[in-house]
Scaffold this active site. Sequence first.
Site, PDB file in Angstrom:
ATOM      1  CB  ALA A 157      31.122  64.451  75.568  1.00 20.96           C
ATOM      2  CD  GLU A 202      38.854  62.081  73.897  1.00 18.22           C
ATOM      3  OE1 GLU A 202      39.985  61.792  73.725  1.00 18.22           O
ATOM      4  OE2 GLU A 202      37.879  61.125  74.284  1.00 18.22           O
ATOM      5  N   PRO A 203      40.794  67.033  73.140  1.00 18.63           N
ATOM      6  CG  PRO A 203      41.948  67.657  75.070  1.00 18.63           C
ATOM      7  CD  PRO A 203      40.920  66.738  74.783  1.00 18.63           C
ATOM      8  N   GLY A 231      39.531  65.732  67.065  1.00 17.49           N
ATOM      9  CA  GLY A 231      38.232  66.559  66.464  1.00 17.49           C
ATOM     10  C   GLY A 231      37.809  65.909  65.203  1.00 17.49           C
ATOM     11  CG  PHE A 252      34.754  72.318  71.248  1.00 17.70           C
ATOM     12  CD1 PHE A 252      34.996  73.756  71.417  1.00 17.70           C
ATOM     13  CD2 PHE A 252      35.848  71.500  70.922  1.00 17.70           C
ATOM     14  CE1 PHE A 252      36.063  74.216  70.671  1.00 17.70           C
ATOM     15  CE2 PHE A 252      36.976  72.137  70.392  1.00 17.70           C
ATOM     16  CZ  PHE A 252      37.255  73.206  70.296  1.00 17.70           C
ATOM     17  CB  THR A 284      26.855  72.005  72.087  1.00 22.27           C
ATOM     18  OG1 THR A 284      27.991  72.414  71.373  1.00 22.27           O
ATOM     19  CG2 THR A 284      25.560  72.758  71.970  1.00 22.27           C
ATOM     20  NE  ARG A 330      21.586 104.802  54.643  1.00 19.96           N
ATOM     21  CZ  ARG A 330      21.947 105.796  55.408  1.00 19.96           C
ATOM     22  NH1 ARG A 330      21.140 106.320  56.018  1.00 19.96           N
ATOM     23  NH2 ARG A 330      23.288 106.327  55.708  1.00 19.96           N
ATOM     24  N   GLY A 363      25.732  98.481  55.499  1.00 16.64           N
ATOM     25  CA  GLY A 363      26.903  99.278  55.819  1.00 16.64           C
ATOM     26  C   GLY A 363      27.159  99.380  57.378  1.00 16.64           C
ATOM     27  CD  GLU A 366      27.094  67.743  64.861  1.00 12.65           C
ATOM     28  OE1 GLU A 366      27.737  66.841  64.694  1.00 12.65           O
ATOM     29  OE2 GLU A 366      26.501  68.197  66.266  1.00 12.65           O
TER      30      GLU A 366
HETATM   31  C1  LIG Z   1      30.742  76.003  69.330  1.00 13.89           C
HETATM   32  C2  LIG Z   1      31.034  74.275  69.122  1.00 13.89           C
HETATM   33  C3  LIG Z   1      30.264  73.550  69.430  1.00 13.89           C
HETATM   34  C4  LIG Z   1      30.819  72.267  69.476  1.00 13.89           C
HETATM   35  N1  LIG Z   1      29.976  71.150  70.082  1.00 13.89           N
HETATM   36  C5  LIG Z   1      30.376  69.995  70.116  1.00 13.89           C
HETATM   37  C6  LIG Z   1      29.580  68.922  71.012  1.00 13.89           C
HETATM   38  O1  LIG Z   1      28.490  69.281  71.493  1.00 13.89           O
HETATM   39  N2  LIG Z   1      30.072  67.660  70.935  1.00 13.89           N
HETATM   40  C7  LIG Z   1      31.234  67.355  70.253  1.00 13.89           C
HETATM   41  O2  LIG Z   1      31.703  66.147  70.440  1.00 13.89           O
HETATM   42  N3  LIG Z   1      31.857  68.196  69.582  1.00 13.89           N
HETATM   43  C8  LIG Z   1      31.667  69.571  69.440  1.00 13.89           C
HETATM   44  N4  LIG Z   1      32.129  70.386  68.670  1.00 13.89           N
HETATM   45  C9  LIG Z   1      33.611  70.068  68.180  1.00 13.89           C
HETATM   46  C10 LIG Z   1      33.407  69.964  66.728  1.00 13.89           C
HETATM   47  O3  LIG Z   1      32.829  68.975  66.109  1.00 13.89           O
HETATM   48  C11 LIG Z   1      34.851  70.260  66.078  1.00 13.89           C
HETATM   49  O4  LIG Z   1      35.486  71.389  66.446  1.00 13.89           O
HETATM   50  C12 LIG Z   1      34.980  70.009  64.730  1.00 13.89           C
HETATM   51  O5  LIG Z   1      34.756  68.399  64.450  1.00 13.89           O
HETATM   52  C13 LIG Z   1      36.607  70.049  64.417  1.00 13.89           C
HETATM   53  O6  LIG Z   1      37.521  69.636  65.140  1.00 13.89           O
HETATM   54  P1  LIG Z   1      38.537  70.459  65.499  1.00 13.89           P
HETATM   55  O7  LIG Z   1      38.042  71.548  66.071  1.00 13.89           O
HETATM   56  O8  LIG Z   1      39.609  69.440  66.589  1.00 13.89           O
HETATM   57  O9  LIG Z   1      39.536  70.747  64.359  1.00 13.89           O
HETATM   58  P2  LIG Z   1      40.617  69.945  63.577  1.00 13.89           P
HETATM   59  O10 LIG Z   1      40.049  68.453  63.383  1.00 13.89           O
HETATM   60  O11 LIG Z   1      41.962  69.953  64.247  1.00 13.89           O
HETATM   61  O12 LIG Z   1      40.855  70.884  62.286  1.00 13.89           O
HETATM   62  C14 LIG Z   1      41.604  71.764  62.037  1.00 13.89           C
HETATM   63  C15 LIG Z   1      41.545  72.226  60.749  1.00 13.89           C
HETATM   64  O13 LIG Z   1      42.059  71.159  59.618  1.00 13.89           O
HETATM   65  C16 LIG Z   1      41.036  70.478  58.721  1.00 13.89           C
HETATM   66  N5  LIG Z   1      41.302  68.988  58.480  1.00 13.89           N
HETATM   67  C17 LIG Z   1      41.351  68.179  59.438  1.00 13.89           C
HETATM   68  N6  LIG Z   1      41.201  66.833  58.997  1.00 13.89           N
HETATM   69  C18 LIG Z   1      41.234  67.196  57.794  1.00 13.89           C
HETATM   70  C19 LIG Z   1      41.172  66.567  56.564  1.00 13.89           C
HETATM   71  N7  LIG Z   1      41.241  64.895  56.632  1.00 13.89           N
HETATM   72  N8  LIG Z   1      41.345  66.977  55.337  1.00 13.89           N
HETATM   73  C20 LIG Z   1      41.174  68.389  55.256  1.00 13.89           C
HETATM   74  N9  LIG Z   1      41.246  69.288  56.350  1.00 13.89           N
HETATM   75  C21 LIG Z   1      41.390  68.548  57.345  1.00 13.89           C
HETATM   76  C22 LIG Z   1      39.763  71.259  59.401  1.00 13.89           C
HETATM   77  O14 LIG Z   1      38.776  71.233  58.507  1.00 13.89           O
HETATM   78  C23 LIG Z   1      39.981  72.406  60.060  1.00 13.89           C
HETATM   79  O15 LIG Z   1      40.115  73.371  58.927  1.00 13.89           O
HETATM   80  C24 LIG Z   1      31.794  71.741  68.754  1.00 13.89           C
HETATM   81  C25 LIG Z   1      32.807  73.040  68.316  1.00 13.89           C
HETATM   82  C26 LIG Z   1      32.335  74.209  68.357  1.00 13.89           C
HETATM   83  C27 LIG Z   1      33.274  75.108  67.891  1.00 13.89           C
END
Ligand SMILES: Cc1cc2nc3c(=O)[nH]c(=O)nc-3n(C[C@H](O)[C@H](O)[C@H](O)COP(=O)(O)OP(=O)(O)OC[C@H]3O[C@@H](n4cnc5c(N)ncnc54)[C@H](O)[C@@H]3O)c2cc1C
Length: 393
Positions: free
Chosen positions: A123, A126-127, A130, A155, A157, A265, A339, A363
């Site tokens: 984990a 966080e909101p 990311g 998120f 997993t 096909r 298709g 990741e």
């Molecule tokens: C199905 C799923 C499972 C997951 N499992 C885990 C888990 O087990 N544990 C865990 O901790 N997290 C987990 N995650 C979280 C995941 O790692 C994050 O969603 C990811 O790191 C992106 O963060 P965010 O969603 O907050 O997007 P944001 O960071 O808000 O990014 C939004 C957009 O802005 C872009 N962006 C952000 N910063 C930059 C930059 N510096 N330069 C260019 N573009 C940028 C991003 O590429 C993206 O397109 C999971 C996510 C999903 C969807």
Amino acid sequence: MDLSLSPEDRAWQARARAFAEAELFPQEVELELSGRLPRETKDRLRRAVVAHGLNGINHAREVGGQGCTQLQQTVIGEELGKATGALWAVVWHPAVALRHGSAAQIRDYLVPSCAGERRACVAVTEPEAGSDARRVRTRADRRGDRWVINGEKWFVTTGDEADYIIVHANAEGDPARPTLFLVDKATPGVRVRREPKFTHTYVFGHPEFVFEDVEVGDDKVLGGVGRGLELTKDWFVEARLQIAANCLGAAIRGFEAAEDWATRRVQFDRPIRDFQAVEFMLADMAVEIMAAKSTVYRVAAEIDRGLDRKTAHAWASVVKLQASEMAGRVLDKAVQIFGGRGYMRENPVERLNRDVRVDRIWEGTSEIQRVIIGGQIRKRGTAVFTGWEQGGR
Ligand SMILES: Cc1cc2nc3c(=O)[nH]c(=O)nc-3n(C[C@H](O)[C@H](O)[C@H](O)COP(=O)(O)OP(=O)(O)OC[C@H]3O[C@@H](n4cnc5c(N)ncnc54)[C@H](O)[C@@H]3O)c2cc1C
């Protein structure tokens, strides 16, 4: 330069393939249609992982793992990645950070995790945090000789299946002291807020957790106070390589299915592969898969030969970016070749196409991989990527 797989590597590949075909593929449709597998099936799969000797492939034999090389983990990941619904996730990879645990943590967490008796989730997100983990707000404050954790994680997993959580929190709220804590899910104050639905069908869930005054002792600090980001970096290297291997498998299965369909096909009195538009799609898929596979195998083999940590981190970004984007393009073409049938959820190609979308997000998004690669070019020069041997020679 010897590019061949050793007999042991081939044996791991065959074992993983047999496991995927016997245990994972038969679950795919039920998982897709019902969204979850019954408890008995998940328990049976857990026993099957052990019976096939696929438990703890990423850890040493001394702690109950299989001691596989990175290349062996890659060929295994490729075979498992052919399964839809992320069924590859039933084969657990206990977090690499657990290696940095105390003797008691290794006994109480890593050994039972390799055996499949315990399961972790990680984990970090966080909101407000990311891509930028420095924005983590979850904090662990000292109260007497205890740590008190407060915060929210998204998120997570396998959070539904796990019995403990590796929580990334800032000691005393200080972003300069990110720390990993081993938090048993049953600890008072840990609760699941909700479990959202996602694009893919995933064998486990990705719940959101809330931590309210969760008390743990010093014995639950993993790897030392302030080492959270450093340990998470090692986790990223391993996870990014695993994602790349899974993406290879997904793309290869989609390619093989599309090639088979293009042969069978018939439209306009001939197999559709006789239309060059279709054959060119197959050709592009072959080229993309071959290029990505060459990189993924090479990086895994270089890690086994002792690649330094910094380069491993940079190259893990390359393979994750290349393989995840490749899989997206290849599977999109596979859908096109099928298709309308490629849009039916009973078709593995439809499911794989949906499954691999997240590989460009989790990741570290594709953009973040480019940020890492670009930063390395700036700091260390182009040869880190264009040279052949370590150090860019
Ligand atoms: C199905 C799923 C499972 C997951 N499992 C885990 C888990 O087990 N544990 C865990 O901790 N997290 C987990 N995650 C979280 C995941 O790692 C994050 O969603 C990811 O790191 C992106 O963060 P965010 O969603 O907050 O997007 P944001 O960071 O808000 O990014 C939004 C957009 O802005 C872009 N962006 C952000 N910063 C930059 C930059 N510096 N330069 C260019 N573009 C940028 C991003 O590429 C993206 O397109 C999971 C996510 C999903 C969807």
